[in-house]
Scaffold this motif. Structure first.
Motif, mmCIF file in Angstrom:
data_model
loop_
_atom_site.group_PDB
_atom_site.id
_atom_site.type_symbol
_atom_site.label_atom_id
_atom_site.label_comp_id
_atom_site.label_asym_id
_atom_site.label_seq_id
_atom_site.Cartn_x
_atom_site.Cartn_y
_atom_site.Cartn_z
ATOM 1 N N THR A 219 0.817 -1.220 0.000
ATOM 2 C CA THR A 219 0.000 0.000 0.000
ATOM 3 C C THR A 219 0.847 1.265 0.000
ATOM 4 O O THR A 219 0.334 2.348 -0.274
ATOM 5 C CB THR A 219 -0.916 0.017 1.237
ATOM 6 O OG1 THR A 219 -0.116 -0.093 2.417
ATOM 7 C CG2 THR A 219 -1.892 -1.157 1.190
ATOM 8 N N GLN A 220 2.140 1.115 0.318
ATOM 9 C CA GLN A 220 3.023 2.273 0.347
ATOM 10 C C GLN A 220 4.260 2.003 -0.491
ATOM 11 O O GLN A 220 4.717 0.858 -0.568
ATOM 12 C CB GLN A 220 3.443 2.620 1.785
ATOM 13 C CG GLN A 220 2.287 3.082 2.660
ATOM 14 C CD GLN A 220 2.757 3.443 4.061
ATOM 15 O OE1 GLN A 220 3.855 3.084 4.468
ATOM 16 N NE2 GLN A 220 1.913 4.159 4.793
ATOM 17 N N ARG A 221 4.806 3.041 -1.093
ATOM 18 C CA ARG A 221 6.002 2.900 -1.908
ATOM 19 C C ARG A 221 7.227 2.711 -1.022
ATOM 20 O O ARG A 221 7.280 3.202 0.106
ATOM 21 C CB ARG A 221 6.182 4.116 -2.809
ATOM 22 C CG ARG A 221 6.124 5.433 -2.108
ATOM 23 C CD ARG A 221 5.982 6.600 -3.065
ATOM 24 N NE ARG A 221 7.268 7.112 -3.504
ATOM 25 C CZ ARG A 221 7.411 8.056 -4.422
ATOM 26 N NH1 ARG A 221 6.353 8.559 -5.022
ATOM 27 N NH2 ARG A 221 8.596 8.504 -4.755
ATOM 28 N N SER A 222 8.204 1.996 -1.550
ATOM 29 C CA SER A 222 9.434 1.752 -0.805
ATOM 30 C C SER A 222 10.437 2.887 -0.973
ATOM 31 O O SER A 222 11.321 3.072 -0.139
ATOM 32 C CB SER A 222 10.075 0.437 -1.257
ATOM 33 O OG SER A 222 10.332 0.451 -2.652
ATOM 34 N N THR A 223 10.311 3.655 -2.052
ATOM 35 C CA THR A 223 11.174 4.822 -2.234
ATOM 36 C C THR A 223 10.597 5.997 -1.440
ATOM 37 O O THR A 223 9.389 6.073 -1.230
ATOM 38 C CB THR A 223 11.269 5.201 -3.718
ATOM 39 O OG1 THR A 223 9.934 5.272 -4.266
ATOM 40 C CG2 THR A 223 12.065 4.162 -4.485
ATOM 41 N N PRO A 224 11.446 6.916 -0.967
ATOM 42 C CA PRO A 224 10.958 8.047 -0.168
ATOM 43 C C PRO A 224 9.962 8.897 -0.945
ATOM 44 O O PRO A 224 10.119 9.131 -2.133
ATOM 45 C CB PRO A 224 12.240 8.838 0.149
ATOM 46 C CG PRO A 224 13.360 7.859 -0.036
ATOM 47 C CD PRO A 224 12.919 6.925 -1.114
ATOM 48 N N GLY A 225 8.927 9.367 -0.227
ATOM 49 C CA GLY A 225 7.919 10.214 -0.835
ATOM 50 C C GLY A 225 8.255 11.693 -0.694
ATOM 51 O O GLY A 225 9.322 12.067 -0.195
ATOM 52 N N PRO A 226 7.343 12.582 -1.105
ATOM 53 C CA PRO A 226 7.604 14.029 -1.039
ATOM 54 C C PRO A 226 7.889 14.518 0.373
ATOM 55 O O PRO A 226 8.735 15.382 0.568
ATOM 56 C CB PRO A 226 6.308 14.640 -1.602
ATOM 57 C CG PRO A 226 5.694 13.559 -2.429
ATOM 58 C CD PRO A 226 6.062 12.271 -1.759
ATOM 59 N N VAL A 227 7.175 13.963 1.366
ATOM 60 C CA VAL A 227 7.387 14.437 2.740
ATOM 61 C C VAL A 227 8.789 14.075 3.226
ATOM 62 O O VAL A 227 9.526 14.916 3.763
ATOM 63 C CB VAL A 227 6.324 13.842 3.673
ATOM 64 C CG1 VAL A 227 6.619 14.218 5.125
ATOM 65 C CG2 VAL A 227 4.936 14.328 3.276
ATOM 66 N N ALA A 228 9.165 12.793 3.037
ATOM 67 C CA ALA A 228 10.475 12.345 3.515
ATOM 68 C C ALA A 228 11.610 13.076 2.800
ATOM 69 O O ALA A 228 12.561 13.562 3.427
ATOM 70 C CB ALA A 228 10.610 10.835 3.329
ATOM 71 N N LEU A 229 11.517 13.148 1.466
ATOM 72 C CA LEU A 229 12.577 13.827 0.717
ATOM 73 C C LEU A 229 12.572 15.332 0.975
ATOM 74 O O LEU A 229 13.625 15.972 0.973
ATOM 75 C CB LEU A 229 12.425 13.552 -0.777
ATOM 76 C CG LEU A 229 12.826 12.140 -1.225
ATOM 77 C CD1 LEU A 229 12.593 11.972 -2.719
ATOM 78 C CD2 LEU A 229 14.281 11.851 -0.889
ATOM 79 N N GLY A 230 11.371 15.900 1.207
ATOM 80 C CA GLY A 230 11.310 17.322 1.531
ATOM 81 C C GLY A 230 11.991 17.620 2.857
ATOM 82 O O GLY A 230 12.758 18.579 2.980
ATOM 83 N N LEU A 231 11.726 16.781 3.876
ATOM 84 C CA LEU A 231 12.380 16.970 5.177
ATOM 85 C C LEU A 231 13.886 16.754 5.060
ATOM 86 O O LEU A 231 14.680 17.476 5.686
ATOM 87 C CB LEU A 231 11.784 16.012 6.205
ATOM 88 C CG LEU A 231 10.326 16.296 6.617
ATOM 89 C CD1 LEU A 231 9.828 15.217 7.557
ATOM 90 C CD2 LEU A 231 10.216 17.670 7.269
ATOM 91 N N ALA A 232 14.276 15.745 4.262
ATOM 92 C CA ALA A 232 15.713 15.518 4.053
ATOM 93 C C ALA A 232 16.350 16.725 3.363
ATOM 94 O O ALA A 232 17.471 17.123 3.692
ATOM 95 C CB ALA A 232 15.927 14.250 3.223
ATOM 96 N N GLY A 233 15.622 17.313 2.409
ATOM 97 C CA GLY A 233 16.139 18.503 1.730
ATOM 98 C C GLY A 233 16.288 19.676 2.680
ATOM 99 O O GLY A 233 17.268 20.426 2.601
ATOM 100 N N VAL A 234 15.312 19.840 3.590
ATOM 101 C CA VAL A 234 15.417 20.919 4.586
ATOM 102 C C VAL A 234 16.646 20.710 5.464
ATOM 103 O O VAL A 234 17.400 21.647 5.759
ATOM 104 C CB VAL A 234 14.136 20.975 5.441
ATOM 105 C CG1 VAL A 234 14.332 21.914 6.624
ATOM 106 C CG2 VAL A 234 12.965 21.442 4.599
ATOM 107 N N PHE A 235 16.847 19.461 5.894
ATOM 108 C CA PHE A 235 18.000 19.145 6.753
ATOM 109 C C PHE A 235 19.317 19.448 6.029
ATOM 110 O O PHE A 235 20.222 20.075 6.589
ATOM 111 C CB PHE A 235 17.937 17.685 7.175
ATOM 112 C CG PHE A 235 19.098 17.245 8.019
ATOM 113 C CD1 PHE A 235 19.214 17.664 9.327
ATOM 114 C CD2 PHE A 235 20.075 16.416 7.497
ATOM 115 C CE1 PHE A 235 20.292 17.273 10.114
ATOM 116 C CE2 PHE A 235 21.155 16.013 8.261
ATOM 117 C CZ PHE A 235 21.259 16.445 9.584
#
Length: 430
Positions: A219-235
């Motif tokens: 039900t969920q993708r194994s690659t990072p989604g917009p939220v995860a990659l967005g937070l990683a980008g902020v970091f």
């Protein structure tokens, strides 16, 4: 002699980040945008899992015990599940619904072995949930098929070899060379052994195992989604922005006027940048300092004066204050702290004995030529008033550092006198 550079203080770092927070914020926003954009640029991947129970193949299908597990090498079985042979069979299994070649199947398959078990956990990564589930099941089925096919081929080879040996023994039994009872008995023993071997091969268990749990569409993708990659980008943006903010050349590396000093936190600033004569500014500074009319005999009234070292200046700021006090009818003693051993200052100079000799006097201690900010702060804590003399060309970062150190020790700056740069003063006097 120029003062030695002082190590960066925590107040400097915090102050620099506070002043350049837009740089950090912009880098964080850029990181957020890039992270979200990357989530859409990177193809979505989904992972599904199938579990397979591996059956130990032996000739005792009904009496196989737990010890038979020793005949199974699970690392070998893992290699078979991820082999190209299994991938080719899986590609055929997925046709015509999904057109995936064997190389991609090999790259998309990952197999794990739970500790002390005869279980293979097969993970398959696909571009859609349905493809991932179908791929995991196809790899599992192909592994079992390849394992059974390989075992059956080996049994057929062994059966053919045994039958060939039996036929050869039967042919030898008819020859005159084997007519003796001993030779005939030897041939019968060999034939009986081969017959037993054939019987075992006939009863050999060719069941390679079974799928215990078919894959379900994730039900969920194994690659990072917009939220995860967005937070990683902020970091990552913060990681990049903070050093840039700290290393960025101060736009206000020079004090740049009264506003710059107020931004540092000084409470009282005497703006002498329009005075053509420094003495006029010092006269006002001497007036603004709250010096008692009468100083008791129990000790002196000490004023610490600190300024940035300037070239072409014949009179030190402390002496300029002494001269201004003299013009107001107040006698003052000038002391150059730069001529005092700094170790002596750090140990508590001026000692009580020295203070007694200064009793009843106004003592102006000039710390301009001290190389240690810590010693300047130590003298400030022992003084009755602190006066900072700065020009608009002085280094604001150094003043912020000293102001922060003074504040950390509870020392209030009585007055900051602001002067124009030395070259501007020379031009005004021409």
């Amino acid at each position: 002699m120029p003062t030695a550079p002082q190590p960066a203080q925590l107040t400097d770092i915090i102050g620099s980040l506070r002043r350049h927070w837009p740089v950090v914020a912009i880098m964080a926003i850029i990181g957020l945008i890039l992270g979200v954009a990357a989530s859409f640029a990177i193809p979505a991947k989904y992972s599904a899992t199938t579990t397979v129970s591996v059956n130990p193949m032996n000739s005792q299908t009904l009496s196989a015990s737990v010890d038979s597990a020793r005949s199974v090498s699970m690392p070998t079985e893992k290699g078979l599940a991820t082999s190209r042979k299994a991938a080719v069979a899986a590609a055929e299994e997925l046709q015509p619904r999904y057109s995936i070649d064997a190389d991609r199947i090999v790259k998309s398959t990952r197999v794990e072995i739970p500790e002390d078990s005869l279980i293979l956990t097969i993970h398959f990564t696909g571009s859609s949930p349905q493809q991932a589930a179908a791929g995991a099941d196809a790899v599992a089925k192909s592994y079992l098929l390849v394992r059974r096919t390989d075992a059956a081929s080996e049994i057929d080879r062994l059966v053919k070899a045994a039958n060939a040996q039996i036929a050869e023994i039967q042919a030898d039994a008819r020859k005159q060379a084997y007519a003796s009872p001993i030779a005939q008995r030897s041939l019968r023993i060999q034939a009986d052994a081969l017959g037993t071997k054939l019987a075992e091969l006939t009863n050999f268990d060719l069941n390679p195992g079974q799928i215990m749990g078919s894959a379900e569409a994730p039900t969920q993708r194994s690659t990072p989604g917009p939220v995860a990659l967005g937070l990683a980008g902020v970091f990552l943006g913060l990681l990049a922005g903070i050093p840039i903010a700290l290393l960025r050349k101060e736009e206000d590396s020079e004090i740049g006027g009264v506003d710059g000093l107020h931004a540092i936190g000084d409470q009282i600033v005497l703006d002498g940048t329009k005075d053509s004569n420094r003495a006029d500014t010092w006269d006002i500074a001497a007036f603004m300092l709250k010096i008692p009319t009468e100083i008791g005999v129990d000790g002196p009234f000490m004023i610490m004066v600190d300024a940035e070292v300037g070239s072409g200046r014949s009179t030190t700021p402390g002496q300029e204050l002494v001269d201004a006090l003299s013009r107001r009818g107040r006698a003052a003693r000038f002391v150059d702290a730069g001529a005092i051993n700094e170790g002596k200052i750090s140990r508590g100079w001026p000692a009580d004995k020295k203070r007694i000799t200064w009793a009843g006097e106004v003592i102006v201690i000039d710390t301009t030529h001290l190389t240690s900010d810590a010693n300047k702060v130590a003298l400030a804590t022992r003084s009755d008033a602190v006066l900072l003399a700065r020009s608009t060309a002085d280094d604001a970062a150094a003043l912020r550092r000293l102001s922060g150190l003074l504040k950390s020790k509870g020392v209030d700056v009585a007055l900051t006198a602001l002067f124009p740069p030395r070259q501007d003063m020379l031009a005004a006097n021409r």
